[in-house]
Design a protein around this motif. Structure first.
Motif, PDB file in Angstrom:
ATOM      1  N   PHE A 100       0.843  -1.195   0.000  1.00 25.01           N
ATOM      2  CA  PHE A 100       0.000   0.000   0.000  1.00 25.01           C
ATOM      3  C   PHE A 100       0.878   1.245   0.000  1.00 25.01           C
ATOM      4  N   ASN A 101       0.269   2.390  -0.276  1.00 27.87           N
ATOM      5  CA  ASN A 101       1.001   3.658  -0.245  1.00 27.87           C
ATOM      6  C   ASN A 101       0.303   4.640   0.685  1.00 27.87           C
ATOM      7  N   ALA A 125       0.745   5.189   7.253  1.00 22.15           N
ATOM      8  CA  ALA A 125       0.040   6.416   7.621  1.00 22.15           C
ATOM      9  C   ALA A 125      -0.483   7.085   6.362  1.00 22.15           C
ATOM     10  N   ALA A 126      -1.728   7.517   6.417  1.00 26.60           N
ATOM     11  CA  ALA A 126      -2.375   8.174   5.284  1.00 26.60           C
ATOM     12  C   ALA A 126      -3.213   9.322   5.820  1.00 26.60           C
ATOM     13  N   ASP A 127      -3.602  10.223   4.960  1.00 24.91           N
ATOM     14  CA  ASP A 127      -4.375  11.382   5.359  1.00 24.91           C
ATOM     15  C   ASP A 127      -5.852  11.161   5.045  1.00 24.91           C
ATOM     16  N   ASN A 128      -6.668  10.968   6.077  1.00 28.67           N
ATOM     17  CA  ASN A 128      -8.116  10.800   5.934  1.00 28.67           C
ATOM     18  C   ASN A 128      -8.512   9.576   5.113  1.00 28.67           C
ATOM     19  N   ILE A 145      -2.367  -7.423  10.997  1.00 31.27           N
ATOM     20  CA  ILE A 145      -2.914  -6.237  10.353  1.00 31.27           C
ATOM     21  C   ILE A 145      -2.333  -5.041  11.094  1.00 31.27           C
ATOM     22  N   VAL A 146      -1.602  -4.208  10.370  1.00 35.90           N
ATOM     23  CA  VAL A 146      -0.983  -3.019  10.951  1.00 35.90           C
ATOM     24  C   VAL A 146      -1.550  -1.803  10.223  1.00 35.90           C
ATOM     25  N   LEU A 147      -2.158  -0.902  10.983  1.00 38.50           N
ATOM     26  CA  LEU A 147      -2.774   0.280  10.400  1.00 38.50           C
ATOM     27  C   LEU A 147      -2.038   1.533  10.868  1.00 38.50           C
ATOM     28  N   GLY A 148      -1.640   2.373   9.920  1.00 37.98           N
ATOM     29  CA  GLY A 148      -0.940   3.616  10.250  1.00 37.98           C
ATOM     30  C   GLY A 148      -1.898   4.710  10.690  1.00 37.98           C
ATOM     31  N   ASN A 149      -1.356   5.820  11.127  1.00 39.94           N
ATOM     32  CA  ASN A 149      -2.147   6.981  11.533  1.00 39.94           C
ATOM     33  C   ASN A 149      -2.871   7.578  10.336  1.00 39.94           C
TER      34      ASN A 149
END
Length: 157
Positions: A100-101, A125-128, A145-149
């Motif tokens: 993912f990006n 991490a992604a914006d919104n 499963i690792v989710l960024g901010n």
């Protein structure tokens, strides 16, 4: 005539809906750097695709674009991809790895539904970023499963 590989030049900017749907025997797809949009079901039911190389300009992967590309094992989403449509990679049974990006804004409902071999999911991490319902549902081997901010919504399941 059997087509084993699809290579699109940089001059192609958009792949329309159903453009290559149900093409038998295609094992590799290489998209030129001009492609910005992959249309609805553009490569759906291409059961033999193993490798897809997305060009650097892809921004949108529409609904069911790669539905039932059962032999695909890996997908790298370039930095420009902002939208992954509903069921875009649903039933890609052998998909093991997704890169993912941080440009992502939307992962649609059932985007990776029933990707049986997907074992590790890491979204930077992604914006919104909004993750739709059942986006990773029925990914039977998912252990991490690792989710960024920056994720603002994760829908059910």
């Amino acid at each position: 005539m059997e087509i084993g590989e699809i290579v699109l030049p940089d001059s192609v900017t958009e792949i329309e809906a159903f453009a290559f749907s149900s093409c038998p025997n295609v094992e590799k797809v290489t998209l030129g750097n001009g492609v910005t949009k992959i249309g609805k079901e553009a490569f759906s039911y291409c059961h033999t695709i193993k490798t897809i190389e997305l060009g650097t300009s892809v921004q949108t992967i529409e609904d069911k674009a790669f539905l039932r590309c059962v032999r695909m094992t890996e997908i790298v989403l370039p930095n420009g991809v902002t939208t992954i449509g509903e069921s875009a990679f649903e039933d890609c049974d052998y998909l093991q790895e997704i890169t993912f990006n941080s440009s992502l804004k939307k992962i649609g409902k059932k985007a990776f539904y029933s990707c049986d071999e997907l074992g590790f999911i890491e979204i930077p991490a992604a914006d919104n970023l909004v993750i739709g319902a059942e986006a990773f549902y029925e990914c039977g081997k998912a252990q991490y499963i690792v989710l960024g901010n920056g994720i603002t919504e994760i829908s059910e399941r």
